[in-house]
Design an enzyme around this catalytic site. Structure first.
Site: not given
Ligand code: GLY
Length: 371
Positions: A122, A144, A186, A228, A238, A242, A246, A249, A253, A267
């Protein structure tokens, strides 16, 4: 010199350390986190050949024992099979609640090992040692973690913050030119979304940092991570801001899906093209002048990067199919596509209010230029 950026998240705050030789100096950095002098390292075969021995030797110099699991290199690793192998291996290693898992590698390893750490007993702590530019400026920071489903990328996962990130910019010299530039997509994104001065700095210094200047690389990684960190501190899960990360993106995608997540489009290459398309869409909607997408494209072209749909090799589906693929994106909210558009360089915002015809026009013109 080693720089530090703090990600402020209360009792889950952590440092991102940026500098040369952090792979060999990792022992000193990780030692203060340890209750017992032992870590379990997850990496891939490609990174292991380049960095595993120096990394483990450096740990040993600080009196830290290590065991490593070497997974196959490549995006296909980021699925249930290797994830389950990783979790079982960590249990065999008897990683305890107070133990530390180390992710040594690019985004695939960071996401998979971070997710394994999130669910193991956990939740155990983990340290990210990102070796690609993309992982250093984006995926290793912000918590993430996850794996891919047959239904799409990153659909299975958890927010689980690392306890430390060690971004060794010396490791960037081992990347192919193509992988470096994909990560640079990026970096450019940060300037475009929220810091026009940084974008100007990249216009001047991008070629120098791509050529290997370490001081320039350090600044670019640090500024990207600072941006970031600020956004993640405001909106960890998010719910709002946040999503700015993107930028590019939603287009990316769809293009990655249309190219089968293959080598045809990395990517970061898709992010760069996506940023150009997002600025083009913004100009069509009268949000910014036509000079802005032209300036974005000019910089990407100067860096030798893919810039337009015309730069993607092989067949692409039509605009309607691409628009439909955008609809599969995680950013769809109440059935409406969410786009990150911009009122100018450094002035991005999130909106669901984008007429589909305008996106269709931008895509159709991009596809027509391929003929
Ligand atoms: N790669 C986008 C984020 O970490 O929110």
């Amino acid at each position: 010199m080693t720089e530090t950026v703090r990600v402020e998240l209360g009792d889950r705050s952590y440092d991102v350390r940026i500098g040369e030789d952090l792979i060999t100096r990792a022992g000193q950095e990780i030692a203060p986190l340890l209750h017992a002098p032992r870590v379990s390292v997850v990496t891939d075969s490609h990174v292991a050949d380049l960095h595993l021995a120096p990394f483990c030797d450096g740990l040993a110099t600080s009196g830290i024992e290590s065991e490593a699991l070497v997974l196959p290199a490549g995006e296909a690793t980021k699925g249930w099979e290797q994830f389950s192998r990783c979790v079982e291996w960590l249990l065999e290693q008897k990683v305890e609640r107070r133990g530390i898992v180390v992710a040594l590698g690019g985004g695939v390893i960071g996401d998979l090992a971070g997710f394994a750490a999130a669910v193991l007993r956990r939740g155990v702590r983990f340290v990210q040692v990102p070796t690609s530019l993309l992982a250093q400026v984006d995926s290793s920071v912000g918590g993430k973690t996850g794996i891919n489903s047959v239904q799409g990328k990153n659909l299975i996962g958890a927010f689980h913050q690392p306890s430390l990130v060690l971004a060794d910019i010396g490791a960037l010299s081992t990347l192919t030119g193509r992988d470096f530039l994909a990560g640079y997509g990026e970096v450019v994104k940060y300037g475009l979304l929220g810091d026009a001065e940084f974008f100007e700095w990249l216009e001047v210094n991008g070629p120098g940092l791509a050529a290997g200047d370490m001081a320039l690389r350090s600044h670019a990684v640090k500024r990207s991570v600072e941006m970031k960190a600020e956004i993640v501190a405001r909106d960890e899960t998010e719910q709002g801001d946040r999503a700015l990360l993107n930028l590019g993106h939603t287009f990316c995608h769809a293009l990655e899906s249309a190219t089968g997540y293959s080598d045809r489009l990395l990517h970061g290459e898709g992010v760069a093209i996506g940023c150009a398309l997002a600025f083009e869409t913004s100009a069509r909607l009268g949000l910014c002048s036509q000079e802005e997408p032209s300036r974005v494209r000019a910089h990407l072209k100067e860096m030798g990067m893919k810039t337009d749909l015309a730069d993607i090799p092989g067949d692409l589906p039509g605009a309607a199919t691409l628009l439909n693929l955008m609809g599969q994106d995680k950013k769809v909210l109440d059935g409406k596509l969410r786009f990150i558009l911009a009122r100018g360089i450094g002035k991005a915002f999130v909106t669901s209010d984008v007429p589909h015809e305008v996106v269709m026009d931008v895509l159709s013109e991009g596809l027509a230029a391929r003929r």
